[in-house]
Design a protein around this motif. Structure first.
Motif, PDB file in Angstrom:
ATOM      1  N   SER A 203       0.831  -1.205   0.000  1.00 16.23           N
ATOM      2  CA  SER A 203       0.000   0.000   0.000  1.00 16.23           C
ATOM      3  C   SER A 203       0.864   1.254   0.000  1.00 16.23           C
ATOM      4  O   SER A 203       0.611   2.206  -0.754  1.00 16.23           O
ATOM      5  CB  SER A 203      -0.923   0.018   1.222  1.00 16.23           C
ATOM      6  OG  SER A 203      -1.833  -1.054   1.194  1.00 16.23           O
ATOM      7  N   MET A 204       1.893   1.271   0.857  1.00 18.87           N
ATOM      8  CA  MET A 204       2.751   2.446   0.954  1.00 18.87           C
ATOM      9  C   MET A 204       3.564   2.663  -0.320  1.00 18.87           C
ATOM     10  O   MET A 204       3.815   3.802  -0.723  1.00 18.87           O
ATOM     11  CB  MET A 204       3.680   2.325   2.168  1.00 18.87           C
ATOM     12  CG  MET A 204       2.985   2.605   3.493  1.00 18.87           C
ATOM     13  SD  MET A 204       2.207   4.247   3.488  1.00 18.87           S
ATOM     14  CE  MET A 204       1.572   4.334   5.159  1.00 18.87           C
ATOM     15  N   ALA A 249      13.334   9.583  13.278  1.00 15.65           N
ATOM     16  CA  ALA A 249      12.092   9.724  14.041  1.00 15.65           C
ATOM     17  C   ALA A 249      12.337  10.420  15.377  1.00 15.65           C
ATOM     18  O   ALA A 249      11.559  11.284  15.798  1.00 15.65           O
ATOM     19  CB  ALA A 249      11.470   8.350  14.266  1.00 15.65           C
ATOM     20  N   LYS A 250      13.428  10.036  16.046  1.00 16.43           N
ATOM     21  CA  LYS A 250      13.729  10.620  17.354  1.00 16.43           C
ATOM     22  C   LYS A 250      13.991  12.115  17.253  1.00 16.43           C
ATOM     23  O   LYS A 250      13.586  12.906  18.109  1.00 16.43           O
ATOM     24  CB  LYS A 250      14.937   9.906  17.966  1.00 16.43           C
ATOM     25  CG  LYS A 250      15.248  10.342  19.389  1.00 16.43           C
ATOM     26  CD  LYS A 250      16.394   9.507  19.967  1.00 16.43           C
ATOM     27  CE  LYS A 250      16.684   9.929  21.403  1.00 16.43           C
ATOM     28  NZ  LYS A 250      17.798   9.123  21.978  1.00 16.43           N
ATOM     29  N   LEU A 251      14.665  12.524  16.177  1.00 15.87           N
ATOM     30  CA  LEU A 251      15.035  13.931  16.015  1.00 15.87           C
ATOM     31  C   LEU A 251      13.865  14.798  15.575  1.00 15.87           C
ATOM     32  O   LEU A 251      13.690  15.926  16.051  1.00 15.87           O
ATOM     33  CB  LEU A 251      16.175  14.049  14.993  1.00 15.87           C
ATOM     34  CG  LEU A 251      16.677  15.467  14.678  1.00 15.87           C
ATOM     35  CD1 LEU A 251      17.325  16.086  15.918  1.00 15.87           C
ATOM     36  CD2 LEU A 251      17.667  15.445  13.520  1.00 15.87           C
ATOM     37  N   THR A 261       3.821  12.585   8.131  1.00 20.52           N
ATOM     38  CA  THR A 261       4.583  12.191   6.946  1.00 20.52           C
ATOM     39  C   THR A 261       4.927  10.715   6.978  1.00 20.52           C
ATOM     40  O   THR A 261       4.735  10.044   7.995  1.00 20.52           O
ATOM     41  CB  THR A 261       5.886  12.994   6.840  1.00 20.52           C
ATOM     42  OG1 THR A 261       6.690  12.725   8.008  1.00 20.52           O
ATOM     43  CG2 THR A 261       5.612  14.487   6.756  1.00 20.52           C
ATOM     44  N   GLN A 262       5.453  10.222   5.859  1.00 20.02           N
ATOM     45  CA  GLN A 262       5.889   8.826   5.744  1.00 20.02           C
ATOM     46  C   GLN A 262       7.299   8.816   5.185  1.00 20.02           C
ATOM     47  O   GLN A 262       7.567   9.412   4.145  1.00 20.02           O
ATOM     48  CB  GLN A 262       4.955   8.056   4.807  1.00 20.02           C
ATOM     49  CG  GLN A 262       5.370   6.627   4.504  1.00 20.02           C
ATOM     50  CD  GLN A 262       5.010   5.670   5.628  1.00 20.02           C
ATOM     51  OE1 GLN A 262       4.385   6.055   6.603  1.00 20.02           O
ATOM     52  NE2 GLN A 262       5.400   4.412   5.476  1.00 20.02           N
ATOM     53  N   ILE A 263       8.226   8.139   5.873  1.00 24.12           N
ATOM     54  CA  ILE A 263       9.568   7.962   5.340  1.00 24.12           C
ATOM     55  C   ILE A 263       9.723   6.507   4.923  1.00 24.12           C
ATOM     56  O   ILE A 263       9.391   5.595   5.667  1.00 24.12           O
ATOM     57  CB  ILE A 263      10.671   8.357   6.355  1.00 24.12           C
ATOM     58  CG1 ILE A 263      12.049   8.065   5.752  1.00 24.12           C
ATOM     59  CG2 ILE A 263      10.485   7.702   7.699  1.00 24.12           C
ATOM     60  CD1 ILE A 263      13.199   8.591   6.565  1.00 24.12           C
TER      61      ILE A 263
END
Length: 292
Positions: A203-204, A249-251, A261-263
């Protein structure tokens, strides 16, 4: 006609695509028309539509495919189950029941079993997206608002069901009608091989293809590198990717943001794995030593 090992697949269409690619590599003039004739089909569009995801095979074409690939009884049943799995993709309970059956009938298949709630949470991409949306500063705990705000189609009904699943799984809290994220992140085991995760990534990837043309370059980043490496370092490469994703993600993740958003990082082989050749210098050295 034998092709890539069926047991490596949990999607019959991916198996057919792999077979088509193998045929094209083996024979430059191979066509879908040839494939259709070998299957005993009058119209090549019947098989092309199946491979392109425009239709699912009926009983007659399924039988022709089984005979074409010369499946034994066990593999024929597994192939039929893969087709049934695709046809019932919108029913998580029946899907999980079939996966359990397939795991017992074909224990060497790459299946990892989940309960139906976990299956829905993972396979439906918007469940994880909705959980992350709760961090938005302007978030509204209303399925209709969520449906309208998402860039890719999700109905209010689907959004509402996703919220209930997230609450039942302990990933969201609801207090006085307002949603909040529970402590911790939604994670799966590294390299978990499951139909649910494959569906999530499919899907992504579809959304990524659409995003390439839908958004301006200032709003998205698509980049790629082609690297020749030693296959023994693939584990190291994967660990570096996971480390980067975690740091990213942490930053950057924060409450009260203004966009979810999506990475995505895709890492996969472009060639077959080849045995290394012995270097000419080493060959010469070995000959000299044997002459002593």
């Amino acid at each position: 006609m034998k092709t890539t090992d069926l047991k490596k697949f949990t999607d019959y269409r991916a198996f057919l695509v792999a077979h088509v690619q193998d045929c094209k590599l083996r024979k430059n003039d191979w066509t879908f028309g040839i494939f259709a004739r070998q299957l005993g089909l009058k119209d090549p569009s019947s098989i092309t539509k199946i491979i392109q995801g425009q239709r699912e095979p009926g009983e007659a074409i399924t039988g022709k495919l089984i005979r074409y690939f010369q499946f034994n009884t066990r593999d024929a049943q597994y192939f039929q189950d893969l087709i049934r799995l695709r046809k019932m993709k919108n029913d998580p309970r029946l899907t999980v029941m079939l996966l359990e059956k397939m795991g017992k009938d074909h224990p060497d298949a790459s299946l990892k079993l989940l309960d139906d709630k976990a299956f829905q949470l993972i396979s439906n991409w918007y469940c994880i997206a909705i959980r992350e949306m709760v961090r938005l500063d302007a978030f509204v705990s209303d399925p209709a608002w969520i449906s309208k705000t998402l860039q890719f189609k999700v109905t209010p009904t689907e959004a509402g069901k996703a919220i209930e699943l997230l609450i039942q799984a302990g990933l969201l809290n609801r207090t006085d009608g307002k949603l909040s994220i529970t402590q911790g992140r939604f994670q799966t085991s590294n390299d978990l091989s499951s139909e649910a995760i494959k569906r999530y990534h499919e899907s992504m990837l579809d959304h990524a293809k659409e995003a390439l043309r839908k958004f301006e370059p200032t709003e998205r980043e698509f980049t790629a590198s082609t690297v020749t490496m030693n296959s023994s370092r693939i584990g190291e490469a994967k660990e570096l990717i996971r480390e980067f994703k975690g740091r990213f993600a942490k930053l950057l993740e924060e409450d009260n943001g203004d966009v979810t958003t999506q990475i995505q990082i895709q890492f996969f082989p472009l060639t077959k794995f080849l045995a290394k050749k012995t270097s000419p210098n080493l060959n010469q050295e070995m000959k000299e030593r044997s002459a002593l």
